[in-house]
Design a protein around this motif. Structure first.
Motif, PDB file in Angstrom:
ATOM      1  N   ARG A 197       0.854  -1.203   0.000  1.00 33.85           N
ATOM      2  CA  ARG A 197       0.000   0.000   0.000  1.00 33.85           C
ATOM      3  C   ARG A 197       0.881   1.241   0.000  1.00 33.85           C
ATOM      4  NH1 ARG A 197      -5.252   1.688   3.527  1.00 33.85           N
ATOM      5  NH2 ARG A 197      -6.156   0.568   1.781  1.00 33.85           N
ATOM      6  N   THR A 198       0.562   2.138  -0.897  1.00 31.49           N
ATOM      7  CA  THR A 198       1.192   3.451  -0.874  1.00 31.49           C
ATOM      8  C   THR A 198       0.087   4.457  -0.572  1.00 31.49           C
ATOM      9  OG1 THR A 198       2.713   2.728  -2.595  1.00 31.49           O
ATOM     10  CG2 THR A 198       2.598   5.092  -2.177  1.00 31.49           C
ATOM     11  N   PHE A 199       0.316   5.284   0.435  1.00 31.97           N
ATOM     12  CA  PHE A 199      -0.668   6.316   0.792  1.00 31.97           C
ATOM     13  C   PHE A 199      -0.015   7.679   0.574  1.00 31.97           C
ATOM     14  CE2 PHE A 199      -2.366   9.188   4.189  1.00 31.97           C
ATOM     15  CZ  PHE A 199      -3.615   9.371   3.611  1.00 31.97           C
ATOM     16  N   ASN A 223      -2.888   3.633  -3.201  1.00 35.76           N
ATOM     17  CA  ASN A 223      -2.605   2.660  -4.262  1.00 35.76           C
ATOM     18  C   ASN A 223      -2.308   1.336  -3.581  1.00 35.76           C
ATOM     19  OD1 ASN A 223      -2.796   4.659  -6.150  1.00 35.76           O
ATOM     20  ND2 ASN A 223      -0.598   4.835  -6.499  1.00 35.76           N
ATOM     21  N   ASP A 224      -3.215   0.385  -3.733  1.00 31.21           N
ATOM     22  CA  ASP A 224      -2.997  -0.934  -3.135  1.00 31.21           C
ATOM     23  C   ASP A 224      -2.659  -1.938  -4.220  1.00 31.21           C
ATOM     24  OD1 ASP A 224      -3.613   0.109  -0.705  1.00 31.21           O
ATOM     25  OD2 ASP A 224      -5.657  -0.677  -0.625  1.00 31.21           O
ATOM     26  N   THR A 236      -5.532  -1.417  -6.850  1.00 31.92           N
ATOM     27  CA  THR A 236      -6.732  -0.633  -6.568  1.00 31.92           C
ATOM     28  C   THR A 236      -6.288   0.781  -6.234  1.00 31.92           C
ATOM     29  OG1 THR A 236      -7.746  -2.621  -5.670  1.00 31.92           O
ATOM     30  CG2 THR A 236      -8.835  -0.537  -5.187  1.00 31.92           C
ATOM     31  N   MET A 237      -6.800   1.722  -6.984  1.00 31.25           N
ATOM     32  CA  MET A 237      -6.410   3.116  -6.791  1.00 31.25           C
ATOM     33  C   MET A 237      -7.643   3.912  -6.379  1.00 31.25           C
ATOM     34  SD  MET A 237      -4.194   3.443 -10.222  1.00 31.25           S
ATOM     35  CE  MET A 237      -2.496   2.895 -10.278  1.00 31.25           C
TER      36      MET A 237
END
Ligand code: FES
Ligand SMILES: [Fe+2]
Length: 352
Positions: A197-199, A223-224, A236-237
């Motif tokens: 995961r990017t947050f 962005n997972d 999944t964005m």
């Protein structure tokens, strides 16, 4: 050492690639595979090799649901059994073509090229966003001249967006790598999937490309990435107005599925569905597809071909590469793949 994991579901073809009465041939895991649909529409996958003198069955012709070899006329049913040998009463017992478990799901044909009894349809990765017609799913196929694991490396390390893709889909961060508050995590879950995961909080343009949200408003973006062995990924964005729990301003789910063609060439099946830009026509869909296909063919594909030539091996870790913080997901995947290949080479049964 085997280059491939066999006991796993791979995308062999897209549903629309195997259509009507046509024969469709493709090399997968270094084997020639013939796909077609029976008269009832059921997709079939069989080894594209006649057991007599090894002609390609795909160069033969269809007789109803059977395939007739072009060389000496042996005929095989959709189950691979020989149904006719022209110069004898009944076909030899060993005149059988190998067939493969094949499941049509999420607009893709999933093939199992390992031990058939291990082929559990429940283990097919979830790409059900491709079934949501209201999200206007699009899916396409390209190839690249590199080992399939380079596809994992590429897709599990998305910081390359801001360097390799600066001129196309990655130019939206003024100072890549330095967004205040940005976090990144990657872990292996209980099912052996890698989740990263990017947050990115409070940014002005919450996507890698135009996604229907108005400019000038700050957004939080997630962005997972979910990786399922051997090389099936889902991104999944999500973007929402910064600091709010309200409705998604933008939502997109992408499928990225890699299947080895040979040890050094790979198929890449890519697609997405979304909640924006839904009112276009087929010409718009084609533009979307050729935009993304073009980016891959001009940017990622040549990069992976270069890397393949530079590495000369599929064993990245043997080359003692530099490891960076955002490599975590890609390295977890490398380790899992190494373990799965070793387990298969040791003859251990596992459902990958
Ligand atoms: S090679 Fe197919 S019948 Fe001889
Ligand atoms: Fe890329």
């Amino acid at each position: 050492m085997a280059e491939f994991i066999h006991n796993a579901w791979y995308v062999g073809a897209l549903s629309h690639e195997v259509a009507g009465d046509a024969l469709f041939a493709r090399r997968l895991l270094d084997l020639p595979i013939l796909f077609y649909r029976t008269g009832a529409g059921t997709p079939v996958a069989m080894l594209d090799r006649c057991p007599h003198r090894f002609a390609y069955l795909s160069k033969g012709r269809r007789i109803g649901d059977a395939m007739e070899c072009v060389y000496h006329g042996l005929r095989f049913g959709a189950d691979g059994q020989c149904t006719r040998s022209p110069y004898q009463e009944s076909p030899p017992a060993n005149a059988v073509v190998r067939t493969f478990p094949l499941i049509e799901r999420h607009r893709m044909l999933w093939i199992w090229m390992g031990d058939p009894p291990l082929a559990d349809p429940a283990a097919i990765p979830d790409h059900s966003h491709m079934d949501v017609a209201a999200m206007r799913p699009l899916i396409w196929h390209v190839k690249f001249a590199g080992n399939w694991q380079l596809g994992n490396d590429n897709l599990m390390e998305l910081t390359h967006l801001f360097w390799l893709h600066t001129g196309t889909i990655g130019g939206w961060k003024a100072d890549a790598g330095a967004t205040p508050g940005e976090t990144y995590s990657a872990r292996t879950d209980e099912q052996g999937r890698v989740q990263s995961r990017t947050f990115v909080p409070d940014i002005e343009r919450p996507s890698v490309f135009h996604n229907g949200v108005p400019a000038g408003v700050p957004y939080d973006q997630w962005n997972d990435t979910e990786w399922v062995a051997p090389a099936n990924m889902k991104f999944t964005m999500v973007a929402r107005p910064a600091g709010q729990d309200g409705e998604d301003a933008s939502y997109m789910v992408q499928s990225h599925c890699i299947t080895p063609e040979t040890a050094t060439t790979s198929h890449y099946f890519s697609g997405f569905s979304r909640i924006f830009d839904l009112d276009g026509d087929e010409a718009d869909d084609e533009r979307f597809i050729s935009f993304f296909r073009g980016i891959f063919e001009r940017e990622d594909g040549p990069m992976m071909a270069d890397i393949e030539a530079q590495m000369g091996t599929s064993d990245l870790m043997a080359l003692n590469p530099v490891i960076l913080p955002r490599d975590r997901g890609a390295i977890l995947v490398r380790r899992l793949v190494t373990r799965l290949i070793a387990a298969e080479n040791n003859g251990l049964q596992h459902a990958a």
